[in-house]
Design a protein around this motif. Structure first.
Motif, PDB file in Angstrom:
ATOM      1  N   UNK A 169       0.823  -1.208   0.000  1.00 20.86           N
ATOM      2  CA  UNK A 169       0.000   0.000   0.000  1.00 20.86           C
ATOM      3  C   UNK A 169       0.861   1.262   0.000  1.00 20.86           C
ATOM      4  N   UNK A 170       1.981   1.248   0.745  1.00 23.44           N
ATOM      5  CA  UNK A 170       2.815   2.441   0.838  1.00 23.44           C
ATOM      6  C   UNK A 170       3.727   2.625  -0.367  1.00 23.44           C
ATOM      7  N   UNK A 171       4.203   1.529  -0.920  1.00 18.35           N
ATOM      8  CA  UNK A 171       5.225   1.620  -1.963  1.00 18.35           C
ATOM      9  C   UNK A 171       4.799   0.965  -3.270  1.00 18.35           C
ATOM     10  N   UNK A 172       3.500   0.866  -3.506  1.00 22.40           N
ATOM     11  CA  UNK A 172       3.021   0.196  -4.723  1.00 22.40           C
ATOM     12  C   UNK A 172       3.632   0.774  -6.003  1.00 22.40           C
ATOM     13  N   UNK A 173       3.645   2.098  -6.190  1.00 17.43           N
ATOM     14  CA  UNK A 173       4.265   2.607  -7.426  1.00 17.43           C
ATOM     15  C   UNK A 173       5.733   2.223  -7.557  1.00 17.43           C
ATOM     16  N   UNK A 174       6.472   2.249  -6.430  1.00 17.09           N
ATOM     17  CA  UNK A 174       7.879   1.846  -6.456  1.00 17.09           C
ATOM     18  C   UNK A 174       8.011   0.375  -6.832  1.00 17.09           C
TER      19      UNK A 174
END
Length: 567
Positions: free
Chosen positions: A341-346
């Motif tokens: 959830x926090x780093x999905x784009x990464x």
């Protein structure tokens, strides 16, 4: 003795039938009949939307070129920057939420649930305003603002479900409390899509993108928070809080208003006496266990939650409950859900979706599938049981992690030529979120709430929530380091821990579906604790006249049946 026990059981069966006749059926029709309460609870769930929005929003912001320009050594994609500092940008919100959770019980009990929500909103707004100054102040404003915002989020996440459970009638209480979990997943979903949309403001490349691209997602949450803040001024107090603080006449009036019934209606009086019995039970339990905190001062209330949590570690049977609650929450966070959830784009960028726009689009799908697949849990959990759902969900999530690791290891240096492999890994991330949505998302919280004796439940749930937020903080802090340094090993680690979580549930955690308090005591090896609670409650019921009223209702015919249509 056997005859007395049989009479006792018959009396309560008859009383329960009488109560159900007065209340009417549960389900969608009951929600419609109790539409005033449903409206109030749904409004309070804006707090859940804010919680979910914060969980998902910052991952999109981290991927935006305009945001990185203001972060310096905290730039999430600067290879020379400290990965530990990158983790702090995200994880500091969870540290604030952990503190907010510890303080929320005190706020809710001293100020009231209603004013506790209002104070949490004010704290939340202050944090957002500080974050909005990051254009000039840089990363220090983001760090400080997210910590303060986290305090507000943590408090809302604890107080709103308490408020909803206490204004709701029994026949719709489960549905209204479950609405909070749906509100959280809805907040996550809209945060991803807002981030996807605002990414286009001014352009999508570094140097051309406007600061509004990341300021809008941060500042837009002010609007629902102001709505919640303003609306709560007009919401009723919790009847349970009023009774607990010796405002019984006001509690009766609010209870009658919430149920749309006359103040002298049998069901209003029955529910009022049950609330009063629960309040007296808690006060006498505290007086017996912690006589030095008997006086109801603000300082004593503050100390009580810490002293009471400490007492949970002092017997073998209670310590086993502590292990179940804290370790279940440990494994819930170490499934890796909040890393996604926090780093999905990464993560999607590492899996070959190198364009920011494409990775944000894939992130938006994460929010949609999590929202949709949380709904079945409400329907299945009481039928299938907690353990099967948790174990099946864990196995599914672990398999997704291992498949992603294999795909990553085979294709990490050739994503440009292996587009299909990249999308296969992305699909596994989506499937992972589906498995979490129907299992560990709601079911872990249910187990943590169910395992405690009545007199210890508020403090036990607080302990579980504390474990949840602290592990949430740790995951948010270390994930950037893991993604950079051990790459696909991150998924292997989460996969192994998730398998261990399945084993812990299967071999250590008992099935709690449909167990009474007495049965819960037997499986945890503390026979007699629930019986003592039961005897104290029986004594209180007789003292305040609830036993006599139930007995009269059980044997007295259907004098009030004609009024049940207005319930």
């Amino acid at each position: 003795m056997g005859g007395a026990g049989a009479d006792h059981g018959t009396f309560y069966d008859a009383a329960l039938q009488r109560r159900e006749k007065l209340m009417g059926a549960s389900g969608a029709r009951a929600l419609w009949k109790n539409f005033k309460v449903f409206r109030i609870a749904a409004f309070a769930c804006i707090g859940g939307v804010l919680y979910g929005y914060n969980q998902g929003m910052f991952g999109s912001v981290l991927a935006m070129p305009a945001f990185k320009e203001h972060m310096g050594e905290y730039d999430p994609f600067d290879e020379t920057a400290s990965m530990t500092k990158k983790g702090w940008l995200t994880a500091i919100l969870e540290l604030g939420a952990w503190l907010g959770t510890l303080l929320s019980g005190f706020l809710a009990e001293t100020l009231s649930r209603k004013y506790g929500i209002i104070v949490a909103c004010l704290v939340f707004l202050l944090g957002v305003v500080v974050q909005a100054t990051a254009v000039q102040a840089g990363p220090s404003a983001i760090l400080g603002g997210r910590f303060v915002t986290g305090m507000g989020v943590g408090s809302l996440a604890m107080i709103v479900p308490i408020y909803n459970s206490e204004v709701a009638p029994p026949e719709v209480r489960g549905a209204l409390v479950a609405t909070q979990q749906l509100a959280i997943t809805f907040g996550i979903m809209i945060s991803f899509w807002i981030g996807y949309g605002t990414n286009f403001i001014g352009g999508t490349e570094r140097g051309e993108q406007s600061d509004a691209a990341w300021l809008v997602p941060i500042c837009i949450q002010i609007v629902p928070c102001l709505v919640l803040l303003g609306g709560m001024v007009f919401m009723p107090f919790s009847p349970r809080w009023l009774v607990h603080h010796h405002r019984e006449d006001e509690a009766r009036e609010i209870l009658a208003s919430l149920r749309d019934l006359p103040i002298d209606h049998e069901l209003v009086e029955l529910e009022f006496l049950e609330i009063k019995a629960q309040s007296l039970f808690e006060k006498r339990s505290v007086a017996e266990k912690f006589p030095h905190l008997r006086e109801e001062t603000a300082w004593n209330l503050f100390k009580l939650q810490f002293v009471a949590i400490h007492s949970l570690f002092q017997t073998k049977a209670m310590f086993k409950r502590v292990i179940v609650a804290s370790v279940t929450m440990f494994f819930q966070q170490w499934t890796g859900i909040n890393a996604v959830l926090y780093y999905a784009p990464t993560i999607f960028n590492q899996l070959g979706l190198t364009a920011t726009t494409t990775s944000l689009l894939a992130t938006g799908v994460v929010g949609v599938v999590m929202f949709i697949f949380t709904i079945p849990a409400v329907l299945w959990i009481d039928r299938v049981g907690r353990k099967p759902i948790l174990v099946i969900g864990a196995i599914g999530m672990a398999l997704c992690h291992f498949i992603i690791a294999v795909i990553f290891a085979r294709n990490s240096d050739k994503w440009d030529h292996q587009k299909a492999s990249g999308w296969a890994a992305v699909s596994m991330v989506w499937l992972f979120v589906i498995h979490f949505g129907y299992s560990w998302g709601p079911a872990a919280w249910i187990v943590v709430a169910e395992i405690w004796p009545l007199s210890s439940r508020p403090y036990g749930v607080s302990l579980g929530a504390s474990s949840n937020w602290m592990n949430n903080f740790i995951v948010g802090q270390v994930t950037p380091d893991m993604l950079q340094k051990i790459t696909y090993g991150t998924y292997i680690l989460f996969g192994v821990l998730t398998v261990l979580g399945a084993g812990f549930i299967w071999f250590v955690v008992p099935e709690t579906k449909r167990l009474t308090l007495e049965e819960m005591d037997i499986i945890f090896g503390s026979e007699g604790a629930a019986q003592a609670d039961f005897e104290r409650m029986e004594e209180i019921n007789a003292e305040i006249g609830l036993t006599a009223m139930l007995h009269s209702a059980a044997v007295g015919g259907s004098g009030s049946d004609e009024k049940k249509d207005v319930v």
